[in-house]
Design a protein around this motif. Sequence first.
Motif, PDB file in Angstrom:
ATOM      1  N   HIS A   1      42.229  45.519  42.454  1.00  0.00           N
ATOM      2  CA  HIS A   1      40.829  45.414  42.042  1.00  0.00           C
ATOM      3  C   HIS A   1      40.289  44.086  42.537  1.00  0.00           C
ATOM      4  O   HIS A   1      40.981  43.062  42.469  1.00  0.00           O
ATOM      5  CB  HIS A   1      40.662  45.509  40.524  1.00  0.00           C
ATOM      6  CG  HIS A   1      39.418  46.248  40.126  1.00  0.00           C
ATOM      7  ND1 HIS A   1      38.147  45.818  40.461  1.00  0.00           N
ATOM      8  CD2 HIS A   1      39.250  47.419  39.452  1.00  0.00           C
ATOM      9  CE1 HIS A   1      37.259  46.692  39.991  1.00  0.00           C
ATOM     10  NE2 HIS A   1      37.907  47.678  39.389  1.00  0.00           N
ATOM     11  N   THR A   2      39.075  44.121  43.054  1.00  0.00           N
ATOM     12  CA  THR A   2      38.372  42.889  43.389  1.00  0.00           C
ATOM     13  C   THR A   2      37.244  42.703  42.387  1.00  0.00           C
ATOM     14  O   THR A   2      36.889  43.631  41.642  1.00  0.00           O
ATOM     15  CB  THR A   2      37.794  42.944  44.820  1.00  0.00           C
ATOM     16  OG1 THR A   2      36.942  44.090  44.945  1.00  0.00           O
ATOM     17  CG2 THR A   2      38.911  43.024  45.845  1.00  0.00           C
ATOM     18  N   GLY A   3      36.678  41.508  42.357  1.00  0.00           N
ATOM     19  CA  GLY A   3      35.601  41.250  41.417  1.00  0.00           C
ATOM     20  C   GLY A   3      34.590  40.272  41.975  1.00  0.00           C
ATOM     21  O   GLY A   3      34.945  39.355  42.728  1.00  0.00           O
ATOM     22  N   GLY A   4      33.340  40.492  41.620  1.00  0.00           N
ATOM     23  CA  GLY A   4      32.281  39.576  42.016  1.00  0.00           C
ATOM     24  C   GLY A   4      31.335  39.355  40.857  1.00  0.00           C
ATOM     25  O   GLY A   4      30.765  40.317  40.322  1.00  0.00           O
ATOM     26  N   GLY A   5      31.202  38.126  40.433  1.00  0.00           N
ATOM     27  CA  GLY A   5      30.311  37.810  39.321  1.00  0.00           C
ATOM     28  C   GLY A   5      29.571  36.521  39.587  1.00  0.00           C
ATOM     29  O   GLY A   5      29.666  35.934  40.674  1.00  0.00           O
ATOM     30  N   ILE A   6      28.829  36.062  38.604  1.00  0.00           N
ATOM     31  CA  ILE A   6      28.126  34.787  38.718  1.00  0.00           C
ATOM     32  C   ILE A   6      29.178  33.678  38.726  1.00  0.00           C
ATOM     33  O   ILE A   6      29.896  33.473  37.754  1.00  0.00           O
ATOM     34  CB  ILE A   6      27.150  34.580  37.547  1.00  0.00           C
ATOM     35  CG1 ILE A   6      26.140  35.734  37.464  1.00  0.00           C
ATOM     36  CG2 ILE A   6      26.440  33.240  37.686  1.00  0.00           C
ATOM     37  CD1 ILE A   6      25.269  35.876  38.686  1.00  0.00           C
ATOM     38  N   GLY A   7      29.296  32.973  39.860  1.00  0.00           N
ATOM     39  CA  GLY A   7      30.285  31.905  39.965  1.00  0.00           C
ATOM     40  C   GLY A   7      31.711  32.400  40.022  1.00  0.00           C
ATOM     41  O   GLY A   7      32.630  31.682  39.611  1.00  0.00           O
ATOM     42  N   ALA A   8      31.914  33.587  40.562  1.00  0.00           N
ATOM     43  CA  ALA A   8      33.281  34.132  40.620  1.00  0.00           C
ATOM     44  C   ALA A   8      33.414  35.198  41.696  1.00  0.00           C
ATOM     45  O   ALA A   8      32.576  36.097  41.799  1.00  0.00           O
ATOM     46  CB  ALA A   8      33.667  34.730  39.273  1.00  0.00           C
ATOM     47  N   SER A   9      34.471  35.071  42.485  1.00  0.00           N
ATOM     48  CA  SER A   9      34.876  36.110  43.440  1.00  0.00           C
ATOM     49  C   SER A   9      36.394  36.172  43.356  1.00  0.00           C
ATOM     50  O   SER A   9      37.074  35.150  43.526  1.00  0.00           O
ATOM     51  CB  SER A   9      34.432  35.759  44.860  1.00  0.00           C
ATOM     52  OG  SER A   9      33.023  35.632  44.937  1.00  0.00           O
ATOM     53  N   THR A  10      36.938  37.361  43.080  1.00  0.00           N
ATOM     54  CA  THR A  10      38.344  37.458  42.709  1.00  0.00           C
ATOM     55  C   THR A  10      39.016  38.668  43.330  1.00  0.00           C
ATOM     56  O   THR A  10      38.360  39.606  43.784  1.00  0.00           O
ATOM     57  CB  THR A  10      38.469  37.580  41.168  1.00  0.00           C
ATOM     58  OG1 THR A  10      37.844  38.810  40.745  1.00  0.00           O
ATOM     59  CG2 THR A  10      37.792  36.425  40.466  1.00  0.00           C
ATOM     60  N   ALA A  11      40.356  38.661  43.319  1.00  0.00           N
ATOM     61  CA  ALA A  11      41.111  39.812  43.821  1.00  0.00           C
ATOM     62  C   ALA A  11      42.510  39.810  43.228  1.00  0.00           C
ATOM     63  O   ALA A  11      43.144  38.758  43.092  1.00  0.00           O
ATOM     64  CB  ALA A  11      41.193  39.772  45.346  1.00  0.00           C
ATOM     65  N   LEU A  12      42.972  41.005  42.883  1.00  0.00           N
ATOM     66  CA  LEU A  12      44.343  41.202  42.410  1.00  0.00           C
ATOM     67  C   LEU A  12      44.917  42.386  43.172  1.00  0.00           C
ATOM     68  O   LEU A  12      44.393  43.498  43.094  1.00  0.00           O
ATOM     69  CB  LEU A  12      44.372  41.486  40.908  1.00  0.00           C
ATOM     70  CG  LEU A  12      45.752  41.789  40.303  1.00  0.00           C
ATOM     71  CD1 LEU A  12      46.653  40.563  40.364  1.00  0.00           C
ATOM     72  CD2 LEU A  12      45.615  42.277  38.854  1.00  0.00           C
ATOM     73  N   PHE A  13      45.997  42.136  43.941  1.00  0.00           N
ATOM     74  CA  PHE A  13      46.635  43.172  44.752  1.00  0.00           C
ATOM     75  C   PHE A  13      48.056  43.386  44.264  1.00  0.00           C
ATOM     76  O   PHE A  13      48.819  42.424  44.096  1.00  0.00           O
ATOM     77  CB  PHE A  13      46.664  42.762  46.228  1.00  0.00           C
ATOM     78  CG  PHE A  13      45.304  42.477  46.813  1.00  0.00           C
ATOM     79  CD1 PHE A  13      44.483  43.511  47.227  1.00  0.00           C
ATOM     80  CD2 PHE A  13      44.848  41.171  46.934  1.00  0.00           C
ATOM     81  CE1 PHE A  13      43.226  43.251  47.761  1.00  0.00           C
ATOM     82  CE2 PHE A  13      43.598  40.900  47.472  1.00  0.00           C
ATOM     83  CZ  PHE A  13      42.784  41.947  47.885  1.00  0.00           C
ATOM     84  N   ILE A  14      48.413  44.653  44.058  1.00  0.00           N
ATOM     85  CA  ILE A  14      49.734  45.002  43.524  1.00  0.00           C
ATOM     86  C   ILE A  14      50.395  46.004  44.466  1.00  0.00           C
ATOM     87  O   ILE A  14      49.797  47.034  44.799  1.00  0.00           O
ATOM     88  CB  ILE A  14      49.602  45.610  42.112  1.00  0.00           C
ATOM     89  CG1 ILE A  14      48.860  44.638  41.185  1.00  0.00           C
ATOM     90  CG2 ILE A  14      50.981  45.952  41.540  1.00  0.00           C
ATOM     91  CD1 ILE A  14      48.350  45.272  39.905  1.00  0.00           C
ATOM     92  N   TYR A  15      51.616  45.691  44.877  1.00  0.00           N
ATOM     93  CA  TYR A  15      52.361  46.542  45.813  1.00  0.00           C
ATOM     94  C   TYR A  15      53.682  46.937  45.149  1.00  0.00           C
ATOM     95  O   TYR A  15      54.684  46.216  45.261  1.00  0.00           O
ATOM     96  CB  TYR A  15      52.609  45.780  47.120  1.00  0.00           C
ATOM     97  CG  TYR A  15      51.352  45.258  47.767  1.00  0.00           C
ATOM     98  CD1 TYR A  15      50.640  46.031  48.677  1.00  0.00           C
ATOM     99  CD2 TYR A  15      50.857  43.986  47.455  1.00  0.00           C
ATOM    100  CE1 TYR A  15      49.475  45.553  49.274  1.00  0.00           C
ATOM    101  CE2 TYR A  15      49.697  43.506  48.036  1.00  0.00           C
ATOM    102  CZ  TYR A  15      49.013  44.294  48.945  1.00  0.00           C
ATOM    103  OH  TYR A  15      47.857  43.814  49.519  1.00  0.00           O
ATOM    104  N   PRO A  16      53.688  48.073  44.446  1.00  0.00           N
ATOM    105  CA  PRO A  16      54.885  48.458  43.675  1.00  0.00           C
ATOM    106  C   PRO A  16      56.137  48.635  44.520  1.00  0.00           C
ATOM    107  O   PRO A  16      57.230  48.235  44.097  1.00  0.00           O
ATOM    108  CB  PRO A  16      54.463  49.781  43.023  1.00  0.00           C
ATOM    109  CG  PRO A  16      52.976  49.731  42.993  1.00  0.00           C
ATOM    110  CD  PRO A  16      52.577  48.998  44.229  1.00  0.00           C
TER     111      PRO A  16
END
Length: 354
Positions: free
Chosen positions: A309-324
């Motif tokens: 999941h990636t994310g974009g908000g006020i003052g935030a840009s994020t990402a979490l990648f999971i490779y089982p």
Amino acid sequence: MTRILILMSLFFASFSFGQNIEKTEKQTLKKAKKQAKRFLRSQGIPGMSISVSKKGDLIWSQGFGYANRKERLRVEPNKTRFRIASISKSITAVTLAKLVDDNLIDLNESIYTYLPDYPKKKFDFTVRELAGHLAGIRSYKGNEFTLNKKLSISEGVELFKNDSLLFEPSTQFYYNTYGYVLLSEIMQQVSKTDFVDLVYRLVLQPLNMSNTMLGDSERFIPNKTTFYRNKRILSTPVANDYKVAGGGFLSTSEDLIKFGQEVISPTLISEDALFEITTSQKLNSGNLTGYGIGFSVEQTKNGTPKIYHTGGGIGASTALFIYPKEAIVICVLTNKTGVKMDSFGKTLEHIFID
């Protein structure tokens, strides 16, 4: 004598092999650090935190730049709290999976089973459709995205509950956060527990995610990063309290590594429940959406699963990648609006996976 020579040969071969692996890992991290610094500069990011784990062990965790430029406070991956934006949906999804395991929610039930007073629409829709962005709930209007007024979840539902659905459920995929506001209202109603308390009890506390919390707009929170519109200008204030389920949590990159590990080796939820939230849903046409519940699902170029999941908000840009398959989790958090996380995610995937 021959036996001794064979044993010595095996020892030195093993030693050499171990040295080669260590050398390769150092080269991988060197390459990743170089790309991270380049990304920080090219995107004008004030502060960034990156953590990577492999087979449950943290192999890289580093802060870049500043949590607060004016005070020259450096980013620390184990303590600097960022807005994680839409990665919040993934935390909500695991909490939902726990409620499914506990037979409190049936994903295939109508939402009216749990919220009978919610205004009736032209079409009925299920919890699964709601959580998979298939229900037709609208997105933000006007200045709602930047609303700086503290609202409860129930008050947040008031913003959109009387609006018509945008389409017949499961005929389109329409990503939005308001669906998760409604989902969190369902979750707190069936559990008879405040949503944030529920998440804390079912997910955050058991996973020892002690730095993850609601980004309370009226409370001082230690180690919270400053939020920026660009490298030097601060973002406008915003209150994300009511939409915590879809984009209102704060966390550290190291806490989210713990969370990602739960998706690889679940300890809180069943394998069946995990399958439900990490399997792509389908439209009525039969086309896959590429999204389960709280997680996007794809494949790497090697054909192995990629859950993220990636994310974009006020003052935030994020990402979490999971490779089982590879047992690797990658988390990147920044304190700037509008950073292009997808391209950097592919860069890191190429380094650590390919």
